[in-house]
Enzyme design. Sequence first.
Site, PDB file in Angstrom:
ATOM      1  N   ASP A 124       0.916  -1.301  -0.130  1.00  0.00           N
ATOM      2  CA  ASP A 124       0.030  -0.026  -0.011  1.00  0.00           C
ATOM      3  C   ASP A 124       0.811   1.222  -0.033  1.00  0.00           C
ATOM      4  O   ASP A 124       1.886   1.393   0.777  1.00  0.00           O
ATOM      5  CB  ASP A 124      -1.000  -0.004   1.160  1.00  0.00           C
ATOM      6  CG  ASP A 124      -1.905   1.120   1.128  1.00  0.00           C
ATOM      7  OD1 ASP A 124      -2.533   1.125  -0.124  1.00  0.00           O
ATOM      8  OD2 ASP A 124      -2.296   1.579   2.151  1.00  0.00           O
ATOM      9  N   HIS A 131      -3.957  13.810   0.811  1.00  0.00           N
ATOM     10  CA  HIS A 131      -4.225  13.181   1.924  1.00  0.00           C
ATOM     11  C   HIS A 131      -2.786  13.398   2.823  1.00  0.00           C
ATOM     12  O   HIS A 131      -2.914  13.641   4.054  1.00  0.00           O
ATOM     13  CB  HIS A 131      -4.391  11.640   1.634  1.00  0.00           C
ATOM     14  CG  HIS A 131      -4.056  10.876   2.733  1.00  0.00           C
ATOM     15  ND1 HIS A 131      -5.345  10.646   3.565  1.00  0.00           N
ATOM     16  CD2 HIS A 131      -3.295   9.807   3.077  1.00  0.00           C
ATOM     17  CE1 HIS A 131      -4.885   9.679   4.531  1.00  0.00           C
ATOM     18  NE2 HIS A 131      -3.718   9.256   4.067  1.00  0.00           N
ATOM     19  N   ARG A 140       1.912  17.465  12.487  1.00  0.00           N
ATOM     20  CA  ARG A 140       3.140  18.262  12.524  1.00  0.00           C
ATOM     21  C   ARG A 140       2.938  19.526  12.253  1.00  0.00           C
ATOM     22  O   ARG A 140       3.877  20.473  12.111  1.00  0.00           O
ATOM     23  CB  ARG A 140       4.270  17.587  11.670  1.00  0.00           C
ATOM     24  CG  ARG A 140       4.695  16.346  11.909  1.00  0.00           C
ATOM     25  CD  ARG A 140       5.819  15.658  11.009  1.00  0.00           C
ATOM     26  NE  ARG A 140       5.117  15.628   9.950  1.00  0.00           N
ATOM     27  CZ  ARG A 140       4.530  14.516   9.406  1.00  0.00           C
ATOM     28  NH1 ARG A 140       4.742  13.151  10.242  1.00  0.00           N
ATOM     29  NH2 ARG A 140       4.134  14.067   8.074  1.00  0.00           N
ATOM     30  N   GLU A 197      -9.933   4.155   4.062  1.00  0.00           N
ATOM     31  CA  GLU A 197      -9.258   4.951   3.120  1.00  0.00           C
ATOM     32  C   GLU A 197      -9.759   4.546   1.757  1.00  0.00           C
ATOM     33  O   GLU A 197      -9.681   3.332   1.200  1.00  0.00           O
ATOM     34  CB  GLU A 197      -7.693   4.641   3.071  1.00  0.00           C
ATOM     35  CG  GLU A 197      -7.209   5.172   4.611  1.00  0.00           C
ATOM     36  CD  GLU A 197      -5.615   5.102   4.715  1.00  0.00           C
ATOM     37  OE1 GLU A 197      -5.086   4.445   3.810  1.00  0.00           O
ATOM     38  OE2 GLU A 197      -5.198   5.692   5.547  1.00  0.00           O
ATOM     39  N   GLU A 199      -9.309   4.306  -2.013  1.00  0.00           N
ATOM     40  CA  GLU A 199      -8.182   3.868  -2.729  1.00  0.00           C
ATOM     41  C   GLU A 199      -8.500   3.301  -4.087  1.00  0.00           C
ATOM     42  O   GLU A 199      -9.706   2.550  -4.064  1.00  0.00           O
ATOM     43  CB  GLU A 199      -6.875   3.179  -2.052  1.00  0.00           C
ATOM     44  CG  GLU A 199      -6.327   3.788  -0.638  1.00  0.00           C
ATOM     45  CD  GLU A 199      -5.288   3.274  -0.081  1.00  0.00           C
ATOM     46  OE1 GLU A 199      -4.615   2.655  -0.912  1.00  0.00           O
ATOM     47  OE2 GLU A 199      -4.891   3.288   1.077  1.00  0.00           O
ATOM     48  N   ASP A 229      -8.754   0.571   2.340  1.00  0.00           N
ATOM     49  CA  ASP A 229      -7.426   0.288   3.256  1.00  0.00           C
ATOM     50  C   ASP A 229      -8.321   0.595   4.620  1.00  0.00           C
ATOM     51  O   ASP A 229      -7.926   1.667   5.219  1.00  0.00           O
ATOM     52  CB  ASP A 229      -6.536   0.991   2.674  1.00  0.00           C
ATOM     53  CG  ASP A 229      -5.187   0.927   3.812  1.00  0.00           C
ATOM     54  OD1 ASP A 229      -5.272  -0.385   4.562  1.00  0.00           O
ATOM     55  OD2 ASP A 229      -4.328   1.795   3.824  1.00  0.00           O
ATOM     56  N   ARG A 233      -6.836   4.094  13.385  1.00  0.00           N
ATOM     57  CA  ARG A 233      -5.983   5.249  13.676  1.00  0.00           C
ATOM     58  C   ARG A 233      -5.374   5.145  15.065  1.00  0.00           C
ATOM     59  O   ARG A 233      -4.370   5.850  15.152  1.00  0.00           O
ATOM     60  CB  ARG A 233      -6.813   6.772  13.328  1.00  0.00           C
ATOM     61  CG  ARG A 233      -7.722   6.589  12.162  1.00  0.00           C
ATOM     62  CD  ARG A 233      -6.509   6.761  10.983  1.00  0.00           C
ATOM     63  NE  ARG A 233      -7.325   6.964   9.741  1.00  0.00           N
ATOM     64  CZ  ARG A 233      -6.467   6.673   8.319  1.00  0.00           C
ATOM     65  NH1 ARG A 233      -5.124   6.059   8.581  1.00  0.00           N
ATOM     66  NH2 ARG A 233      -7.060   6.896   7.572  1.00  0.00           N
ATOM     67  N   GLN A 236      -2.607   2.769  14.987  1.00  0.00           N
ATOM     68  CA  GLN A 236      -1.416   3.241  14.158  1.00  0.00           C
ATOM     69  C   GLN A 236      -0.802   4.299  14.870  1.00  0.00           C
ATOM     70  O   GLN A 236       0.304   4.262  14.875  1.00  0.00           O
ATOM     71  CB  GLN A 236      -2.216   3.877  12.902  1.00  0.00           C
ATOM     72  CG  GLN A 236      -1.309   4.261  11.838  1.00  0.00           C
ATOM     73  CD  GLN A 236      -2.171   4.917  10.651  1.00  0.00           C
ATOM     74  OE1 GLN A 236      -3.310   4.901  10.409  1.00  0.00           O
ATOM     75  NE2 GLN A 236      -1.483   5.202   9.504  1.00  0.00           N
ATOM     76  N   TYR A 240       3.012   3.256  14.872  1.00  0.00           N
ATOM     77  CA  TYR A 240       3.707   3.356  13.650  1.00  0.00           C
ATOM     78  C   TYR A 240       5.247   3.789  13.507  1.00  0.00           C
ATOM     79  O   TYR A 240       6.139   3.426  12.443  1.00  0.00           O
ATOM     80  CB  TYR A 240       2.931   4.273  12.918  1.00  0.00           C
ATOM     81  CG  TYR A 240       3.272   6.025  12.939  1.00  0.00           C
ATOM     82  CD1 TYR A 240       4.055   6.499  11.956  1.00  0.00           C
ATOM     83  CD2 TYR A 240       2.648   6.565  13.872  1.00  0.00           C
ATOM     84  CE1 TYR A 240       4.508   7.804  12.195  1.00  0.00           C
ATOM     85  CE2 TYR A 240       3.248   7.905  13.879  1.00  0.00           C
ATOM     86  CZ  TYR A 240       3.649   8.500  13.164  1.00  0.00           C
ATOM     87  OH  TYR A 240       3.931   9.850  13.161  1.00  0.00           O
ATOM     88  N   LYS A 249      -3.417  -1.728  10.247  1.00  0.00           N
ATOM     89  CA  LYS A 249      -3.831  -1.958   8.750  1.00  0.00           C
ATOM     90  C   LYS A 249      -4.069  -3.384   8.494  1.00  0.00           C
ATOM     91  O   LYS A 249      -4.060  -3.693   7.004  1.00  0.00           O
ATOM     92  CB  LYS A 249      -2.749  -1.381   7.609  1.00  0.00           C
ATOM     93  CG  LYS A 249      -2.312   0.086   8.186  1.00  0.00           C
ATOM     94  CD  LYS A 249      -3.091   1.014   7.059  1.00  0.00           C
ATOM     95  CE  LYS A 249      -2.701   2.426   7.157  1.00  0.00           C
ATOM     96  NZ  LYS A 249      -3.583   3.130   6.437  1.00  0.00           N
ATOM     97  N   THR A 253      -8.638  -5.408   4.093  1.00  0.00           N
ATOM     98  CA  THR A 253      -8.508  -4.506   2.899  1.00  0.00           C
ATOM     99  C   THR A 253      -9.683  -5.017   1.981  1.00  0.00           C
ATOM    100  O   THR A 253      -9.523  -6.119   1.557  1.00  0.00           O
ATOM    101  CB  THR A 253      -7.444  -4.681   2.118  1.00  0.00           C
ATOM    102  OG1 THR A 253      -6.300  -4.164   3.170  1.00  0.00           O
ATOM    103  CG2 THR A 253      -7.233  -3.586   0.890  1.00  0.00           C
ATOM    104  N   THR A 345      -4.334   6.937  -0.225  1.00  0.00           N
ATOM    105  CA  THR A 345      -5.809   7.754   0.122  1.00  0.00           C
ATOM    106  C   THR A 345      -5.772   8.693  -1.084  1.00  0.00           C
ATOM    107  O   THR A 345      -4.957   9.490  -0.906  1.00  0.00           O
ATOM    108  CB  THR A 345      -5.875   8.132   1.422  1.00  0.00           C
ATOM    109  OG1 THR A 345      -5.783   6.970   2.401  1.00  0.00           O
ATOM    110  CG2 THR A 345      -7.188   8.526   1.560  1.00  0.00           C
ATOM    111  N   GLU A 359      -9.664  12.662   7.682  1.00  0.00           N
ATOM    112  CA  GLU A 359      -9.534  13.874   7.359  1.00  0.00           C
ATOM    113  C   GLU A 359     -10.699  14.688   7.191  1.00  0.00           C
ATOM    114  O   GLU A 359     -11.017  15.925   7.505  1.00  0.00           O
ATOM    115  CB  GLU A 359      -9.014  13.884   5.901  1.00  0.00           C
ATOM    116  CG  GLU A 359      -7.680  13.471   5.659  1.00  0.00           C
ATOM    117  CD  GLU A 359      -7.425  12.786   4.141  1.00  0.00           C
ATOM    118  OE1 GLU A 359      -7.532  11.732   4.075  1.00  0.00           O
ATOM    119  OE2 GLU A 359      -6.948  13.744   3.370  1.00  0.00           O
TER     120      GLU A 359
HETATM  121 MN    MN Z   1      -3.769   3.252   2.628  1.00  0.00          MN
END
Ligand code: MN
Length: 415
Positions: A124, A131, A140, A197, A199, A229, A233, A236, A240, A249, A253, A345, A359
């Site tokens: 992926d 995104h 950030r 997500e 995709e 996907d 969150r 994650q 991550y 993840k 899927t 995404t 988002e």
């Molecule tokens: Mn993805």
Amino acid sequence: MTALKPSWVASANSADTPFPLNNLPYGVFSTDGTSPRCGVAIGDLVLDLAAMEGDGLLDCNGALQTGSWNAFMAQGKDAWARLRAQLTAMLAEGSADQSRLTGYLVPLAQAKLHMPISVTEYTDFYAGRNHAFNVGSMFRGPENALPPNWLHIPIGYNGRASSVVVSGTPVVRPNGQIKGANEDVPRFGPSQRFDLELEMGAIVGQPSSGQITVAEAFDNIFGYVLLNDWSARDIQAWEYQPLGPFQAKATATTISPWIVTAAALEPFRTSTPEREKPLLDYLAEPGPMLYDIALEVAIAPAGKGETIISRTNYREMYYSAAQQLAHHTTSGCPMRVGDLLGSGTISGPTKESRGSLLELSWGGKEPLTLNTGETRTFIEDGDTLTLRGVAKGDGYQIGFGDCAGQLVAARPLRT
Ligand code: MN
């Protein structure tokens, strides 16, 4: 722009069928008591290609008897073109084959759809500019939103082929290790920020060993599916760093049931957006390798009507699947028939075109109001998420079939 190709299958000639003669998407289906077999969608029917090959009307060296499209894909581009040409001629208006094909047609409404391929590997990517910017802004700040490598490399991670499922398969809310920002220690429990997500998935139809060029990569892609996907969150966020997504993840899927071939999408090719920084030569696109495909996401609470929560387009991607595949091989990584590449995404530039709830609800801070009056930040148990995609031609359209999944409650914790 090409026009509708008329077929003797009347339902294939309407402007709003997803499956006109121009499309001819490949799937695997079964009817009551039969084993899964290869077919092609035409209008509101499926043509039983396995039975046709069994009776000598088609010859793909037995590949259509295998209950998956992998063996056929492995035969290569000439075989792909030959079958498509044969089916186009047989199903065209005025074809002499009409009477002998009628017995091989099954109403789509009576067909159960299965995984169209055996997924050999799954990767992926993270190749949608909007995104990456949105997610980076949340974590950030907008000044540091894009990682320094992002405009140079199609970033990706190796996912799990074992968890790829066909549309309609229920998805179980995952349990996982979670640590909230204000918590001192992690805990084990159901994900509270389970997300989708939006995709596209590219299906690799030819193997490679060693580096291949972007042009070769484009030729090796057999076709495309819609891909969700599913992403936890909260799991994650804790897991991550430093190696990327793992259990967040790995739940599921979901892909749409029909492989829309690169051949069917040929009239809809479009270039990736203008480069913000020059790419290294090995990643340059020798021609338009992205596609103009309108996409949408719908959410429906259990037993209630749906709300469209996003509308966007595949042409928003910064990197094409061909660029991603070419980059994937630079290390010498072998690619196999049935390799699945998630695009990343697909979010557009506006709020209404964002491809994830992360988002759309801006990290859970801005709940969405649905048509039912309920609100959502992330997915609730019982919600069905549906992705749809369509390439719009002149008086016809190329569709993928729904890519849908209902979220069911988490399993009891095991300690
Ligand atoms: Mn993805």
